[in-house]
Design an enzyme around this catalytic site. Structure first.
Site, PDB file in Angstrom:
ATOM      1  N   LYS A  35       1.492   7.940  -9.236  1.00  9.82           N
ATOM      2  CA  LYS A  35       0.423   8.705  -9.884  1.00  9.82           C
ATOM      3  C   LYS A  35       0.481  10.163  -9.437  1.00  9.82           C
ATOM      4  O   LYS A  35       0.513  10.455  -8.242  1.00  9.82           O
ATOM      5  CB  LYS A  35      -0.946   8.125  -9.534  1.00  9.82           C
ATOM      6  N   ASP A  62      -2.616  11.634 -13.994  1.00 10.56           N
ATOM      7  CA  ASP A  62      -4.049  11.359 -13.865  1.00 10.56           C
ATOM      8  C   ASP A  62      -4.830  12.671 -13.873  1.00 10.56           C
ATOM      9  O   ASP A  62      -5.290  13.145 -12.838  1.00 10.56           O
ATOM     10  CB  ASP A  62      -4.295  10.581 -12.571  1.00 10.56           C
ATOM     11  N   LYS A  64      -7.554  13.194 -16.011  1.00 11.57           N
ATOM     12  CA  LYS A  64      -8.957  12.928 -16.378  1.00 11.57           C
ATOM     13  C   LYS A  64      -9.480  13.996 -17.349  1.00 11.57           C
ATOM     14  O   LYS A  64     -10.487  14.659 -17.103  1.00 11.57           O
ATOM     15  CB  LYS A  64      -9.831  12.853 -15.129  1.00 11.57           C
ATOM     16  N   ASP A  67     -12.878  17.603 -22.454  1.00  8.44           N
ATOM     17  CA  ASP A  67     -13.064  18.916 -23.061  1.00  8.44           C
ATOM     18  C   ASP A  67     -13.401  18.698 -24.529  1.00  8.44           C
ATOM     19  O   ASP A  67     -13.628  17.560 -24.958  1.00  8.44           O
ATOM     20  CB  ASP A  67     -11.784  19.752 -22.899  1.00  8.44           C
ATOM     21  N   THR A 118     -14.750   5.816  -8.576  1.00  7.91           N
ATOM     22  CA  THR A 118     -15.001   4.869  -7.489  1.00  7.91           C
ATOM     23  C   THR A 118     -15.757   5.481  -6.320  1.00  7.91           C
ATOM     24  O   THR A 118     -16.246   4.772  -5.450  1.00  7.91           O
ATOM     25  CB  THR A 118     -13.682   4.264  -6.971  1.00  7.91           C
ATOM     26  N   ARG A 209      -3.960   6.714   0.170  1.00  8.28           N
ATOM     27  CA  ARG A 209      -3.967   6.989   1.606  1.00  8.28           C
ATOM     28  C   ARG A 209      -3.477   5.844   2.500  1.00  8.28           C
ATOM     29  O   ARG A 209      -2.794   6.107   3.499  1.00  8.28           O
ATOM     30  CB  ARG A 209      -5.368   7.447   2.030  1.00  8.28           C
TER      31      ARG A 209
END
Length: 230
Positions: A35, A62, A64, A67, A118, A209
């Site tokens: 990603k 990614d 997102k 607009d 999330t 992470r």
């Protein structure tokens, strides 16, 4: 590649192309789907997509997008021509924006709709004027996206079963906020372990992470794969 490994997308949440490609090389033979998020894309631009694709990896861009419909449509078209496998838009952009996005694809790129981040809680929703529970808002946005032609949704692991009951196998469910039992949650609020999310029905697990911040990313990935397979 094992079946378990095919379900994992590693989030390259790093600031430079060099760091990203080092991680891809370290995970060669384990993971093939990565990603690219806002941090890396803002720093490196479309070149990072081309560099990653040149390694034989699949790419989820990614961004997102959220607009006006025409702007989102043109961005979707550009991403399609870059050859990425998946791209995200915010479903809160509404029906017209979503339909403009789905109509703008020029290849088989999957268009994913982001429901509720999330990191968000019901307190977050209240702050922007939404009184519903997180799960209700996720389902509402997912329905909007499916009706407008979306291919899949991004939602937390806590909403997987609800989404499956509603849509079955009509859409892909991509789940960030995945945290192995041995890792910290960080700023994620709605999380599950990889095993829990897969058992609930996730199609893809997004892991950042716990892998990329580990002193040995390859070893961390192997632990996750062993947990899943075991």
């Amino acid at each position: 590649m094992t079946k378990a490994a095919d379900k994992i997308i590693v989030a390259l949440d790093v600031p430079t192309k060099e760091e990203a490609l080092k991680l891809v090389e370290k995970l060669r033979g384990q993971i093939s789907f990565f990603k690219i998020g806002l941090q890396l894309y803002t720093a490196e631009g479309p070149g990072i997509v081309r560099a990653l694709s040149a390694t034989g990896s699949k790419v989820w861009l990614d961004l997102k997008l959220h607009d006006i419909p025409n702007t989102v449509a043109r961005a979707v078209e550009s991403a399609s021509r870059l050859g990425v496998q998946m791209l995200t838009i915010h479903l809160s952009g509404g029906n017209e924006m979503i339909r403009a996005a789905t109509a703008a694809r020029v290849n088989n790129m999957l268009l994913l709709g982001v429901t509720v981040l999330t990191s968000a809680t019901e307190k977050t929703l209240r702050e922007i004027g939404i009184q519903d529970k997180v799960s209700d808002q996720v389902l509402r946005l997912a329905k909007l996206g499916v009706e407008a032609g979306i291919d899949g949704v991004v939602a937390s692991s806590l909403e997987i079963k609800t989404l499956h009951r509603e849509f079955g196998d009509k859409i892909k469910i991509v789940v960030p906020g995945i945290r192995p039992s041995w890792s910290e949650a960080g700023d994620q609020r709605r999380t599950m372990t990889p095993c829990e999310a897969l058992e609930a029905g996730a199609d893809y697990l997004v892991i950042g992470r716990p892998i990329i911040a580990d002193a040995n990313p390859r070893e961390a990935t192997e632990r996750i794969l062993e947990d899943i397979s075991g």
